[in-house]
Design a protein around this motif. Sequence first.
Motif, PDB file in Angstrom:
ATOM      1  N   ALA A  10       7.528  28.224   5.220  1.00  0.00           N
ATOM      2  CA  ALA A  10       6.650  26.952   6.410  1.00  0.00           C
ATOM      3  C   ALA A  10       6.058  26.281   5.988  1.00  0.00           C
ATOM      4  CB  ALA A  10       6.316  28.159   7.593  1.00  0.00           C
ATOM      5  N   ARG A  11       4.761  27.457   4.712  1.00  0.00           N
ATOM      6  CA  ARG A  11       4.074  26.242   3.882  1.00  0.00           C
ATOM      7  C   ARG A  11       4.225  25.047   3.147  1.00  0.00           C
ATOM      8  NH1 ARG A  11       0.568  31.131   1.089  1.00  0.00           N
ATOM      9  NH2 ARG A  11      -0.950  28.919  -0.013  1.00  0.00           N
ATOM     10  N   ASN A  68      10.065  16.813  -7.581  1.00  0.00           N
ATOM     11  CA  ASN A  68       8.964  15.924  -6.291  1.00  0.00           C
ATOM     12  C   ASN A  68       7.960  16.945  -6.777  1.00  0.00           C
ATOM     13  OD1 ASN A  68      10.272  14.350  -5.263  1.00  0.00           O
ATOM     14  ND2 ASN A  68      11.416  15.507  -3.555  1.00  0.00           N
ATOM     15  N   LEU A  69       8.438  18.163  -7.498  1.00  0.00           N
ATOM     16  CA  LEU A  69       6.887  18.963  -7.511  1.00  0.00           C
ATOM     17  C   LEU A  69       6.767  18.595  -8.360  1.00  0.00           C
ATOM     18  CD1 LEU A  69       8.228  22.745  -6.294  1.00  0.00           C
ATOM     19  CD2 LEU A  69       5.907  21.571  -5.230  1.00  0.00           C
ATOM     20  N   LYS A  70       7.281  18.282 -10.184  1.00  0.00           N
ATOM     21  CA  LYS A  70       6.362  17.102 -10.537  1.00  0.00           C
ATOM     22  C   LYS A  70       6.080  16.206 -11.086  1.00  0.00           C
ATOM     23  CE  LYS A  70       8.867  21.303 -14.318  1.00  0.00           C
ATOM     24  NZ  LYS A  70       7.508  21.590 -14.174  1.00  0.00           N
ATOM     25  N   GLY A  71       6.279  15.628  -9.592  1.00  0.00           N
ATOM     26  CA  GLY A  71       6.378  14.535 -10.000  1.00  0.00           C
ATOM     27  C   GLY A  71       6.473  12.837 -10.509  1.00  0.00           C
ATOM     28  N   ASP A 129       4.605  17.023   0.915  1.00  0.00           N
ATOM     29  CA  ASP A 129       5.230  16.205   0.371  1.00  0.00           C
ATOM     30  C   ASP A 129       6.798  16.611  -0.102  1.00  0.00           C
ATOM     31  OD1 ASP A 129       4.471  14.626   1.925  1.00  0.00           O
ATOM     32  OD2 ASP A 129       3.103  13.120   0.783  1.00  0.00           O
ATOM     33  N   ALA A 130       6.164  16.552  -1.006  1.00  0.00           N
ATOM     34  CA  ALA A 130       7.643  17.517  -2.335  1.00  0.00           C
ATOM     35  C   ALA A 130       8.328  17.839  -1.192  1.00  0.00           C
ATOM     36  CB  ALA A 130       7.225  18.496  -3.578  1.00  0.00           C
ATOM     37  N   PHE A 131       8.358  18.843  -0.436  1.00  0.00           N
ATOM     38  CA  PHE A 131       9.354  19.036   0.461  1.00  0.00           C
ATOM     39  C   PHE A 131      10.119  18.297   1.163  1.00  0.00           C
ATOM     40  CE2 PHE A 131       7.889  23.002  -1.836  1.00  0.00           C
ATOM     41  CZ  PHE A 131       8.202  23.766  -2.470  1.00  0.00           C
ATOM     42  N   LYS A 132       9.583  17.956   2.218  1.00  0.00           N
ATOM     43  CA  LYS A 132       9.665  16.787   2.665  1.00  0.00           C
ATOM     44  C   LYS A 132      10.256  15.686   2.327  1.00  0.00           C
ATOM     45  CE  LYS A 132       5.845  16.473   6.086  1.00  0.00           C
ATOM     46  NZ  LYS A 132       4.295  15.669   6.370  1.00  0.00           N
ATOM     47  N   GLN A 133      10.393  15.304   0.981  1.00  0.00           N
ATOM     48  CA  GLN A 133      10.907  14.032   0.207  1.00  0.00           C
ATOM     49  C   GLN A 133      12.690  14.449  -0.196  1.00  0.00           C
ATOM     50  OE1 GLN A 133       8.045  12.485  -1.528  1.00  0.00           O
ATOM     51  NE2 GLN A 133       6.515  11.533  -0.386  1.00  0.00           N
ATOM     52  N   ALA A 134      12.605  15.847  -0.180  1.00  0.00           N
ATOM     53  CA  ALA A 134      13.741  16.806  -0.622  1.00  0.00           C
ATOM     54  C   ALA A 134      14.691  16.718   0.316  1.00  0.00           C
ATOM     55  CB  ALA A 134      13.540  17.654  -1.770  1.00  0.00           C
ATOM     56  N   ALA A 135      14.512  16.837   1.352  1.00  0.00           N
ATOM     57  CA  ALA A 135      14.885  17.464   2.760  1.00  0.00           C
ATOM     58  C   ALA A 135      16.221  16.344   2.651  1.00  0.00           C
ATOM     59  CB  ALA A 135      14.293  16.836   3.480  1.00  0.00           C
ATOM     60  N   LEU A 174      14.724  28.657  -1.970  1.00  0.00           N
ATOM     61  CA  LEU A 174      14.582  29.640  -0.545  1.00  0.00           C
ATOM     62  C   LEU A 174      14.577  28.631   0.407  1.00  0.00           C
ATOM     63  CD1 LEU A 174      13.623  32.705   0.747  1.00  0.00           C
ATOM     64  CD2 LEU A 174      11.573  32.009   0.672  1.00  0.00           C
ATOM     65  N   VAL A 175      14.128  27.608   0.158  1.00  0.00           N
ATOM     66  CA  VAL A 175      14.222  26.452   1.419  1.00  0.00           C
ATOM     67  C   VAL A 175      15.216  25.328   1.740  1.00  0.00           C
ATOM     68  CG1 VAL A 175      12.853  24.143   1.891  1.00  0.00           C
ATOM     69  CG2 VAL A 175      11.776  25.504   1.493  1.00  0.00           C
ATOM     70  N   PRO A 176      16.209  25.569   0.492  1.00  0.00           N
ATOM     71  CA  PRO A 176      17.534  24.661   1.673  1.00  0.00           C
ATOM     72  C   PRO A 176      18.464  25.937   1.193  1.00  0.00           C
ATOM     73  CG  PRO A 176      16.768  24.419  -1.098  1.00  0.00           C
ATOM     74  CD  PRO A 176      15.521  25.283  -1.065  1.00  0.00           C
ATOM     75  N   GLN A 177      18.152  27.227   1.166  1.00  0.00           N
ATOM     76  CA  GLN A 177      18.898  28.312   2.048  1.00  0.00           C
ATOM     77  C   GLN A 177      18.553  28.948   3.330  1.00  0.00           C
ATOM     78  OE1 GLN A 177      21.406  29.844   0.310  1.00  0.00           O
ATOM     79  NE2 GLN A 177      21.681  30.108   2.152  1.00  0.00           N
ATOM     80  N   LEU A 178      18.031  28.919   3.796  1.00  0.00           N
ATOM     81  CA  LEU A 178      17.075  28.887   4.928  1.00  0.00           C
ATOM     82  C   LEU A 178      17.585  27.388   5.274  1.00  0.00           C
ATOM     83  CD1 LEU A 178      15.406  30.382   6.306  1.00  0.00           C
ATOM     84  CD2 LEU A 178      13.624  29.356   6.585  1.00  0.00           C
TER      85      LEU A 178
END
Lengths: 219, 219
Positions: free
Chosen positions: B199-200, B24-27, B205-211, B174-178
């Motif tokens: 939190a940042r 997602n970060l790379k589109g 969107d790249a993170f929201k859509q990967a959740a 980091l985010v998936p580990q959290l």
Amino acid sequence: MNTELTLYGYWRSSAAYRVRIALNLKGLAYQQVPVHLVKDGGQQHSAEYQALNPQELLPLLVDKGNGGVRIAQSLAILEYLDEVFPTPALLPSDPVQRAQVRALSLHIACDLHPLNNLRVLQYLTGELGVGEPAKDIWYRHWLHKGLAAVEAGLAIFNDRLSLGERPGYLEACLVPQLYNARRFNCDLDAYPRILAMAARCESLDAFKQAAPEVQPDVQ
Amino acid sequence: MNTELTLYGYWRSSAAYRVRIALNLKGLAYQQVPVHLVKDGGQQHSAEYQALNPQELLPLLVDKGNGGVRIAQSLAILEYLDEVFPTPALLPSDPVQRAQVRALSLHIACDLHPLNNLRVLQYLTGELGVGEPAKDIWYRHWLHKGLAAVEAGLAIFNDRLSLGERPGYLEACLVPQLYNARRFNCDLDAYPRILAMAARCESLDAFKQAAPEVQPDVQ
């Protein structure tokens, strides 16, 4: 020869062993600082070492030639060495081949080795009260699962080394893992490709001089 | 947009979650093939999946645009994506900064996550007969050891993201580990830098859509 590299390691740490191989393959001189993983409750937990590496794990590379940067994690060190001292390369140049080498190396580094690491075996026999026989079965379980996956993955190399006629990143991960397997007297008959690849490496000076038995802190 | 990428994953696999963030970060557009980690005794052990990935683990990326290459291991996939689709980059350009990002990411991927992976927890409660309370203590033990090391390591970023104003490789780990830590209701007060960095990211969107919760195979 770069003499500004210092490796914090331990003769029998297979993660430190990976870095010793990589440094030798590149012909880079380095100083060693031994950190004893058992003595004094584990010197990697000392305040002094923790200040250098809050991960409290080995190895750690310090590069005085680059602002004294401290790099933890064996594979991060291998990548760093390949970027800063590119010749001879540890990784192939083609992105697909690089990915294949990294995928097998990461399988060893993420999914095999950490489960059989000293601190985990200590937790099993300590906190969880697991007996020696069950600890041994645990060790062999993860070892054989991991080696079987690596053995299957090595098929793409067609009996050649990961850089064709030369060993690199993959072999720096494979040989220390095989050393551990032999140390625990594991039956390795099911892994002919791993054994053949390792045999081609073990006769080379870069590997011989990285072996645990010839390190200054061997016991 | 590249639509020739297929990701074999599972909504709650944190290793697959890392790759979704990176894509997602790379589109990069990609298809998903769900592999259920529990159903049918774990579909990652099926003959069909094993033929694709002998590691019997998730994720796996298939790139039809590059000869149908199959790449296992989340960090090998992140490196591949950064080499083949370099913009926007996941890693910083400076070798020292790259090493620092990789060292923290590898700490999560090698020394934290694999110890709390599903197959390991299953072995503890199954083969070793460990009770739920002791399994829970195991989980928290390795989680807190790992997060404490990452928290200390994050000091070098001075409250910025790993690419300054942008997240990348490190935040994808980091985010998936959290997410896992929160899922197990772990107290996270001791990790203000981790919480601030995540939190940042979590508002992007790249993170929201990967959740996990918005994946097609969510349950």
